[in-house]
Scaffold this active site. Structure first.
Site, PDB file in Angstrom:
ATOM      1  CD  GLU A 144      25.289   2.451  -2.636  1.00 55.51           C
ATOM      2  OE1 GLU A 144      24.630   2.093  -3.643  1.00 55.51           O
ATOM      3  OE2 GLU A 144      26.487   2.216  -2.486  1.00 55.51           O
ATOM      4  CD  GLU A 153      24.107  -2.357  -8.193  1.00 55.66           C
ATOM      5  OE1 GLU A 153      23.632  -2.063  -7.071  1.00 55.66           O
ATOM      6  OE2 GLU A 153      25.323  -2.434  -8.420  1.00 55.66           O
TER       7      GLU A 153
END
Length: 681
Positions: A144, A153
């Site tokens: 995740e 990210e």
């Protein structure tokens, strides 16, 4: 061990050295993290669990051992799901040390010590082999690593590395794929966050128009995504110009490439208009068949009524480099370019295929005008707010005379130009960059002073005394509403340069407060206890410990137009700051109580500033109005308000069991410029 940290105080402007605990950064990181929000995201957690169960079953059906690699494990939740689903072993990777320590405790507490190994490393540093961190490559990859933009990210380089070095070929992946969707819209409101509109000023000698410089007009802006809770954007604020189309998708079960690239789709506008904005979101399929799907689609796209609120994944607003007129039915090409971490969009008219292929440059846009670097999106919106500008025009007209010498204290402000057009003899403005004056041929009318405002000397001011001191006030360093009181500290520092009968505008400010019940925002600070049957209390304790790490709990900034709440009390004025006088030596404090008038859960207090420009003219940075008898609030959309979450929530179902009031103590320390607050229910 203690360490010294230097910082510029946002309120007083002073450079300070603070003695901080060596773990201060950790605590800040944890306190501001979105871990609680993720653990409360029922939809995400359920779908991950379903996807993991299915992946483990598929591997077992092939007669293989299920070896799981979980990158960015956080609390260890996904690894525990895999172990519960029958995985033989899990490698849980977490680079952030305090988090990895918490994961070890949580895994142990839930009885998975023999099945899960927590590795405190960056995944690119993990080794595989008999003496390595992992005994062998994994055949199930669970991650995740996503943000609102999907790739911000570093998901792509992480996956790319994992497929090369950490997982088997043909592995199962949860999620299996991600798909990015786009929709073309016209929206004056959203476009006002990216470009400056002309400002019309009615003066004695007719109308003047302030225009933005051509380099700002033609500037492509910055590639950083504007992520918002698009579900709070009313449909009246944008016009849909195209259907929703798939822009690109990534299959995580196969090798992933992170190198810069572009994707192109053909769109047929469903309506004519000005293409200004690309709205975007993504969904993830947890399984190859796409039966287990988790989507970020906004309200007008998603048919289901069961909405999952979340703050860690929202929706994206992208600004096209320029607005492009489009005609209904006349095809256009939308191009998405991306590098490892960000995406940006361009629109072309449909031409010959070869011609269009040639003109794609996968180079990230660079702001040339400096405004996109200096201001955030809400600031553009604020400068484009004609009603707000009108308040300043009205108050300047009341105070300016033909011999006024004006000093403006605010970052990147229109005030010097407004003062000039409204008849001031001279205007001076301490500023790092001159954003507009050249475009409006005012270089010789407005003196730009390259100095910090509190360090101004007589020679900076050409030995003139200032008769009108103006500010919005707005400073790019301000995070909380009262940080803009820096204006008061500058006013105090320049006292010797002011005439004895100086006019200060705004003449004063006041701090206001109201008790509220949030529809959803409370989740980001609410303990989770158990998540999908796993005990994550350790995480709650860790966040709590970090929130209490500071002697006093602090308020935090949130743009409340994105986070619905209802008022449980009337708004109340708690402190007043008189800019006509200098900052006093003593603290300013207020104690009192505020009556609760509606039933509901008292989640916290919201605080904001109001600036009193001149008689009967104010600018409010917080509550615009309470829109109905239920107490629903409308907030200033250009500013963040301060939210102080109560550590315990009082729920009152009926008015008879209402705690009749909340008592408060608020203290403004004039030495540090900080506000400490305490509430008791």
């Amino acid at each position: 061990m203690k360490t010294f940290c230097g910082r510029a105080n946002p309120t007083t402007g002073a450079m300070e050295w603070l003695e901080e605990d060596e773990n201060y950064d950790y605590h800040q990181e944890i306190a501001r993290s979105r871990y609680a929000d993720m653990l409360h995201d029922k939809d995400r957690n359920t779908k991950y669990y379903q996807g993991i169960r299915a992946a483990v079953s598929r591997v077992k059906e092939r007669g293989e051992k299920a070896i799981v690699l979980d990158i960015g494990t956080g609390t260890g939740l996904l690894s525990m799901m895999a172990a519960s689903a029958g995985a033989d072993f899990c490698y849980a990777i977490e680079v952030f040390k305090p988090m990895a320590n918490a994961a070890v405790k949580i895994v142990e507490k839930n009885g998975f010590r023999d099945k899960i190994k927590v590795i405190n490393k960056h995944s690119t540093e993990v080794t595989v082999g008999p003496d390595g961190d992992m005994q062998c490559r994994a055949n199930i990859l669970v991650t995740e690593l996503f943000d609102t933009e999907l790739i911000g990210e570093g998901a792509l380089p992480t996956y790319e590395h994992a497929h090369k070095y950490l997982v088997q070929e043909g592995c199962e992946a949860v999620p299996h794929r991600a798909t990015v969707y786009v929709q073309l819209v016209e929206s004056k409101r959203m476009w006002s966050w990216n470009k400056l509109f002309p400002v019309h000023v009615e003066a004695e000698d007719g109308e003047n128009t302030i225009v933005s410089p051509s380099e700002m007009e033609n500037c492509p802006g910055v590639p950083s995504v504007c992520d918002i809770q698009l579900n709070q954007m009313p449909s009246s604020d944008f016009t849909i110009l195209s259907d929703v189309v798939t822009m690109f998708s990534v299959d995580f079960s196969k090798p992933v490439r992170s190198a810069s690239t572009y994707y192109r789709v053909q769109l047929e506008p469903v309506k004519s208009g000005k293409a200004q904005i690309v709205l975007s979101w993504w969904d993830i399929d947890m399984d190859p068949s796409g039966m287990i799907n988790c989507t970020m689609a906004p309200y007008w796209v998603k048919s289901t009524s069961a909405f999952q609120w979340r703050d860690h994944w929202m929706q994206c607003v992208y600004f096209l480099p320029n607005e492009e007129p489009v005609l209904q039915g006349e095809k256009v090409y939308l191009t998405a370019c991306r590098d490892e971490y960000s995406v940006w969009y361009t629109l072309q008219k449909a031409r010959g295929e070869e011609e269009t292929k040639a003109d794609v440059r996968v180079e990230s846009p660079v702001c040339r005008c400096q405004a996109h670097l200096l201001w955030n999106r809400p600031r553009f919106g604020e400068l484009n707010d004609q009603n707000r500008t009108q308040q300043y025009v009205k108050s300047l007209m009341k105070v300016l005379k033909t011999d006024s010498v004006c000093l403006c204290i605010s970052d990147g402000s229109l005030l010097p130009m407004l003062a000039h057009y409204l008849g001031a003899k001279q205007c001076m403005h301490p500023a790092r960059i001159d954003l507009y004056h050249c475009a409006n041929n005012l270089e010789d009318k407005i003196k730009i002073i390259e100095a910090r405002p509190e360090l101004l000397t007589s020679s900076h001011l050409e030995d003139k005394k200032i008769s009108v001191l103006v500010g919005e006030p707005f400073f790019t360093t301000s995070l909380l509403p009262w940080h803009n009181l820096y204006f008061w500290y500058v006013r105090t520092a320049v006292t010797s340069h002011l005439t004895s009968n100086v006019t200060v505008l705004p003449q004063s400010a006041s701090l206001h407060m109201m008790i509220v019940e949030f529809q959803d925002l409370w989740r980001i600070r609410s303990p989770c206890g158990t998540c999908e049957g796993f005990d994550v209390q350790t995480m709650d304790d860790m966040i709590n410990n970090s929130l209490n790490f500071r002697e006093s709990k602090e308020a935090e900034p949130h743009p409340l137009w994105e986070y619905p709440c209802k008022s449980l009390s009337d708004p109340q004025k708690v402190l007043t700051f008189d800019f006509r006088k200098t900052v006093p030596q003593h603290c300013l404090s207020a104690e009192g109580s505020v009556d609760l008038l509606r039933k509901g859960k008292s989640h916290g207090a919201v605080l904001w500033m109001e600036y009193h420009l001149a008689a009967d003219i104010s600018v409010n940075t917080g509550l615009m109005q309470i829109s109905n008898e239920k107490g629903n609030c409308e907030w200033n959309p250009h500013c963040k308000q301060a939210v102080y979450f109560f550590s315990s929530v009082i729920e009152s179902e009926t008015l008879s069991d209402l705690p009749s009031a909340v008592t408060y103590a608020i203290n403004f320390n004039t030495k540090t410029g900080e506000i400490a607050m305490d509430f008791k229910l």
